[in-house]
Scaffold this motif. Structure first.
Motif, PDB file in Angstrom:
ATOM      1  N   ALA A  55       4.573  -5.686 -16.100  1.00  0.00           N
ATOM      2  CA  ALA A  55       4.270  -4.949 -14.871  1.00  0.00           C
ATOM      3  C   ALA A  55       4.625  -3.477 -15.058  1.00  0.00           C
ATOM      4  O   ALA A  55       5.761  -3.137 -15.389  1.00  0.00           O
ATOM      5  CB  ALA A  55       5.050  -5.530 -13.701  1.00  0.00           C
ATOM      6  N   LYS A  56       3.633  -2.612 -14.835  1.00  0.00           N
ATOM      7  CA  LYS A  56       3.850  -1.179 -15.032  1.00  0.00           C
ATOM      8  C   LYS A  56       3.170  -0.389 -13.924  1.00  0.00           C
ATOM      9  O   LYS A  56       2.154  -0.813 -13.369  1.00  0.00           O
ATOM     10  CB  LYS A  56       3.286  -0.733 -16.389  1.00  0.00           C
ATOM     11  CG  LYS A  56       3.933  -1.423 -17.579  1.00  0.00           C
ATOM     12  CD  LYS A  56       3.300  -0.979 -18.890  1.00  0.00           C
ATOM     13  CE  LYS A  56       3.927  -1.716 -20.067  1.00  0.00           C
ATOM     14  NZ  LYS A  56       3.316  -1.334 -21.360  1.00  0.00           N
ATOM     15  N   ALA A  57       3.747   0.773 -13.618  1.00  0.00           N
ATOM     16  CA  ALA A  57       3.153   1.633 -12.595  1.00  0.00           C
ATOM     17  C   ALA A  57       3.478   3.084 -12.872  1.00  0.00           C
ATOM     18  O   ALA A  57       4.561   3.416 -13.375  1.00  0.00           O
ATOM     19  CB  ALA A  57       3.647   1.254 -11.203  1.00  0.00           C
ATOM     20  N   ASP A  58       2.521   3.949 -12.563  1.00  0.00           N
ATOM     21  CA  ASP A  58       2.728   5.393 -12.582  1.00  0.00           C
ATOM     22  C   ASP A  58       2.969   5.846 -11.152  1.00  0.00           C
ATOM     23  O   ASP A  58       2.373   5.311 -10.204  1.00  0.00           O
ATOM     24  CB  ASP A  58       1.502   6.113 -13.133  1.00  0.00           C
ATOM     25  CG  ASP A  58       1.206   5.734 -14.579  1.00  0.00           C
ATOM     26  OD1 ASP A  58       2.164   5.637 -15.364  1.00  0.00           O
ATOM     27  OD2 ASP A  58       0.024   5.529 -14.908  1.00  0.00           O
ATOM     28  N   VAL A  59       3.835   6.833 -11.000  1.00  0.00           N
ATOM     29  CA  VAL A  59       4.162   7.364  -9.679  1.00  0.00           C
ATOM     30  C   VAL A  59       4.053   8.878  -9.730  1.00  0.00           C
ATOM     31  O   VAL A  59       4.468   9.505 -10.715  1.00  0.00           O
ATOM     32  CB  VAL A  59       5.597   6.968  -9.255  1.00  0.00           C
ATOM     33  CG1 VAL A  59       5.919   7.528  -7.875  1.00  0.00           C
ATOM     34  CG2 VAL A  59       5.772   5.464  -9.277  1.00  0.00           C
ATOM     35  N   ARG A  60       3.502   9.465  -8.693  1.00  0.00           N
ATOM     36  CA  ARG A  60       3.500  10.928  -8.611  1.00  0.00           C
ATOM     37  C   ARG A  60       3.565  11.360  -7.155  1.00  0.00           C
ATOM     38  O   ARG A  60       3.139  10.642  -6.254  1.00  0.00           O
ATOM     39  CB  ARG A  60       2.270  11.542  -9.292  1.00  0.00           C
ATOM     40  CG  ARG A  60       0.955  11.285  -8.620  1.00  0.00           C
ATOM     41  CD  ARG A  60      -0.192  12.117  -9.212  1.00  0.00           C
ATOM     42  NE  ARG A  60      -0.462  11.795 -10.603  1.00  0.00           N
ATOM     43  CZ  ARG A  60      -1.498  12.311 -11.290  1.00  0.00           C
ATOM     44  NH1 ARG A  60      -2.315  13.174 -10.688  1.00  0.00           N
ATOM     45  NH2 ARG A  60      -1.709  11.975 -12.540  1.00  0.00           N
ATOM     46  N   GLN A  61       4.145  12.518  -6.963  1.00  0.00           N
ATOM     47  CA  GLN A  61       4.164  13.103  -5.624  1.00  0.00           C
ATOM     48  C   GLN A  61       3.786  14.564  -5.733  1.00  0.00           C
ATOM     49  O   GLN A  61       4.353  15.311  -6.532  1.00  0.00           O
ATOM     50  CB  GLN A  61       5.535  12.984  -4.962  1.00  0.00           C
ATOM     51  CG  GLN A  61       5.577  13.639  -3.577  1.00  0.00           C
ATOM     52  CD  GLN A  61       6.832  13.328  -2.787  1.00  0.00           C
ATOM     53  OE1 GLN A  61       7.523  12.361  -3.074  1.00  0.00           O
ATOM     54  NE2 GLN A  61       7.138  14.142  -1.797  1.00  0.00           N
ATOM     55  N   ALA A  62       2.815  14.963  -4.933  1.00  0.00           N
ATOM     56  CA  ALA A  62       2.412  16.353  -4.812  1.00  0.00           C
ATOM     57  C   ALA A  62       2.248  16.609  -3.324  1.00  0.00           C
ATOM     58  O   ALA A  62       1.396  16.011  -2.680  1.00  0.00           O
ATOM     59  CB  ALA A  62       1.098  16.604  -5.546  1.00  0.00           C
ATOM     60  N   GLY A  63       3.077  17.461  -2.764  1.00  0.00           N
ATOM     61  CA  GLY A  63       3.071  17.632  -1.319  1.00  0.00           C
ATOM     62  C   GLY A  63       3.887  16.534  -0.665  1.00  0.00           C
ATOM     63  O   GLY A  63       4.926  16.128  -1.177  1.00  0.00           O
ATOM     64  N   GLN A  64       3.391  16.005   0.447  1.00  0.00           N
ATOM     65  CA  GLN A  64       4.158  15.025   1.214  1.00  0.00           C
ATOM     66  C   GLN A  64       3.843  13.585   0.865  1.00  0.00           C
ATOM     67  O   GLN A  64       4.524  12.669   1.317  1.00  0.00           O
ATOM     68  CB  GLN A  64       3.914  15.244   2.712  1.00  0.00           C
ATOM     69  CG  GLN A  64       4.437  16.566   3.229  1.00  0.00           C
ATOM     70  CD  GLN A  64       5.931  16.700   3.040  1.00  0.00           C
ATOM     71  OE1 GLN A  64       6.707  15.840   3.436  1.00  0.00           O
ATOM     72  NE2 GLN A  64       6.355  17.785   2.408  1.00  0.00           N
ATOM     73  N   ASN A  65       2.814  13.356   0.076  1.00  0.00           N
ATOM     74  CA  ASN A  65       2.390  11.989  -0.199  1.00  0.00           C
ATOM     75  C   ASN A  65       2.825  11.509  -1.572  1.00  0.00           C
ATOM     76  O   ASN A  65       2.818  12.267  -2.541  1.00  0.00           O
ATOM     77  CB  ASN A  65       0.865  11.866  -0.100  1.00  0.00           C
ATOM     78  CG  ASN A  65       0.356  12.185   1.295  1.00  0.00           C
ATOM     79  OD1 ASN A  65      -0.285  13.212   1.507  1.00  0.00           O
ATOM     80  ND2 ASN A  65       0.656  11.326   2.244  1.00  0.00           N
ATOM     81  N   VAL A  66       3.201  10.233  -1.637  1.00  0.00           N
ATOM     82  CA  VAL A  66       3.521   9.577  -2.907  1.00  0.00           C
ATOM     83  C   VAL A  66       2.329   8.701  -3.285  1.00  0.00           C
ATOM     84  O   VAL A  66       1.762   8.007  -2.445  1.00  0.00           O
ATOM     85  CB  VAL A  66       4.798   8.714  -2.784  1.00  0.00           C
ATOM     86  CG1 VAL A  66       5.069   7.973  -4.092  1.00  0.00           C
ATOM     87  CG2 VAL A  66       5.994   9.581  -2.416  1.00  0.00           C
ATOM     88  N   TYR A  67       1.950   8.744  -4.553  1.00  0.00           N
ATOM     89  CA  TYR A  67       0.834   7.945  -5.057  1.00  0.00           C
ATOM     90  C   TYR A  67       1.346   6.998  -6.147  1.00  0.00           C
ATOM     91  O   TYR A  67       2.116   7.403  -7.018  1.00  0.00           O
ATOM     92  CB  TYR A  67      -0.249   8.850  -5.655  1.00  0.00           C
ATOM     93  CG  TYR A  67      -0.825   9.853  -4.684  1.00  0.00           C
ATOM     94  CD1 TYR A  67      -1.960   9.562  -3.936  1.00  0.00           C
ATOM     95  CD2 TYR A  67      -0.227  11.097  -4.513  1.00  0.00           C
ATOM     96  CE1 TYR A  67      -2.490  10.484  -3.048  1.00  0.00           C
ATOM     97  CE2 TYR A  67      -0.744  12.031  -3.626  1.00  0.00           C
ATOM     98  CZ  TYR A  67      -1.878  11.720  -2.898  1.00  0.00           C
ATOM     99  OH  TYR A  67      -2.390  12.639  -2.016  1.00  0.00           O
ATOM    100  N   VAL A  68       0.902   5.757  -6.080  1.00  0.00           N
ATOM    101  CA  VAL A  68       1.311   4.746  -7.059  1.00  0.00           C
ATOM    102  C   VAL A  68       0.066   4.115  -7.667  1.00  0.00           C
ATOM    103  O   VAL A  68      -0.839   3.690  -6.939  1.00  0.00           O
ATOM    104  CB  VAL A  68       2.177   3.647  -6.408  1.00  0.00           C
ATOM    105  CG1 VAL A  68       2.569   2.592  -7.447  1.00  0.00           C
ATOM    106  CG2 VAL A  68       3.427   4.247  -5.763  1.00  0.00           C
ATOM    107  N   ARG A  69       0.024   4.064  -9.001  1.00  0.00           N
ATOM    108  CA  ARG A  69      -1.080   3.411  -9.697  1.00  0.00           C
ATOM    109  C   ARG A  69      -0.494   2.335 -10.611  1.00  0.00           C
ATOM    110  O   ARG A  69       0.138   2.627 -11.618  1.00  0.00           O
ATOM    111  CB  ARG A  69      -1.878   4.420 -10.529  1.00  0.00           C
ATOM    112  CG  ARG A  69      -3.090   3.809 -11.240  1.00  0.00           C
ATOM    113  CD  ARG A  69      -3.886   4.860 -11.978  1.00  0.00           C
ATOM    114  NE  ARG A  69      -3.085   5.499 -13.023  1.00  0.00           N
ATOM    115  CZ  ARG A  69      -3.489   6.563 -13.729  1.00  0.00           C
ATOM    116  NH1 ARG A  69      -4.671   7.111 -13.468  1.00  0.00           N
ATOM    117  NH2 ARG A  69      -2.706   7.079 -14.656  1.00  0.00           N
TER     118      ARG A  69
END
Length: 249
Positions: free
Chosen positions: A94-108
Motif C-alpha cells: 500500500a502506497k500513497a503520494d501526498v501533497r498540499q498547495a494552498g489550503q487543500n491536501v491531495y492524496v493519490r
C-alpha cells in the motif's frame, strides 16, 4: 518529546516516526572546543527541539512499527512554514503520494492503499478502479488529513511533554549522513530507550531520533533544513472529489 512525534504522525498519516537507540555513556564537562561545552544534555535537547521547530522547512523521513502491526510504516514528508508539502507513505504494497498547495491536501494512492482505506465497504472495487491515477482532494478541515502537512503540528509533538527530555545523558559525537552529531540518550521507566542526534555545527538541529524497546519503535531522519518546498497543484483532470466518486459507486 521525540517519542511523541512518532505517536502524532501515526495518527495523522497512518504513521510516521519517532525517537531513541544507541548505547551512550557519560556526561560531564569537556574542553573548550568540545561541542556544546559546559551544557547539560537536557539543555542541549531543549535547544535542539527549538531550533528544529524554528526552521523554515525540513524533510522528515521515518520508519515505525507498532506492536502487533503486520508491517512497518514508512513515511517521507517535506514541509515548510507555509503549509507547502510533498510526501509519501507506504506499508507493504500500500502506497500513497501526498501533497498540499494552498489550503487543500491531495492524496493519490495505489489500489492496495484505497482497498485498505475503504476496508471492504459496499462498492469498494468500483470506487478503487475510479481512483487509480487520480488525486483525491481533501477540503480544509477534513479530519482525515488535518495536520498531515502542517509543519508545526508535526513538530509540536516533540515539545508537548518537556519532561520527556529531562534526565538525558550526553554521549559521543558521531556522524549522521556525513554531519557531525552529538548523541543524547534517555532510558524510560517503561523500558523504551530514546536517542537524539544533534548537529554540532551551525544551528543545533535534530538530525535523527530513534526509539527502541517501547510500544512503537522507529527511526526518524531530519534533513534538508530551510530548503524551498515547491509544490504544484495537480492537473484539474486528475483531481476527484471523494464524495462524488462514492456517490456514483
Amino acid at each position: 518529546m521525540a517519542a511523541r512525534i512518532l505517536r502524532k504522525n501515526a495518527v495523522l498519516a497512518a504513521a510516521l516516526v519517532c525517537a531513541g537507540a544507541t548505547a551512550l555513556t557519560g556526561c560531564g564537562d569537556g574542553d573548550s572546543d568540545e561541542a556544546f561545552a559546559g551544557q547539560s544534555a537536557d539543555a542541549i535537547a531543549a535547544e535542539a527541539v527549538k531550533a528544529t521547530r524554528d526552521a523554515d522547512s525540513v524533510r522528515i523521513t521515518g520508519t515505525s512499527r507498532a506492536q502487533g502491526a503486520p508491517a512497518a510504516v514508512k513515511t517521507e514528508f517535506r514541509v515548510d512554514e507555509k503549509d507547502n508539502c510533498l510526501g509519501t507513505l507506504s506499508m507493504n504494497d500500500a502506497k500513497a503520494d501526498v501533497r498540499q498547495a494552498g489550503q487543500n491536501v491531495y492524496v493519490r494512492g495505489n489500489e492496495r492503499f484505497w482497498q485498505n482505506a475503504l476496508q471492504g465497504r459496499p462498492g469498494t472495487d468500483t470506487v478503487v478502479d475510479r481512483l487509480q491515477g487520480k488525486w483525491v482532494k481533501s477540503e480544509p478541515g477534513d479530519k482525515s488529513t488535518q495536520g498531515m502537512c502542517d509543519k508545526q503540528a508535526l513538530l509540536a509533538a516533540m515539545d508537548s511533554d518537556k519532561s520527556e527530555r529531562d534526565g538525558m545523558r550526553r554521549g559521543a559525537v558521531t556522524e549522521v549522513d556525513g554531519e557531525d552529531a552529538l548523541t543524547l540518550t534517555k532510558q524510560q521507566a517503561d523500558g523504551e530507550k530514546l536517542t537524539l542526534y544533534v548537529a554540532t555545527e551551525g544551528d543545533p538541529y535534530i538530525l535523527k531520533a530513534v526509539s527502541e524497546g517501547g510500544e512503537q519503535p522507529g527511526e526518524t531522519l531530519f534533513s534538508d533544513y530551510n530548503e524551498k518546498v515547491e509544490v504544484e497543484q495537480p492537473p484539474a483532470g486528475e483531481v476527484v472529489d471523494p464524495k462524488t466518486v462514492a456517490a456514483n459507486g
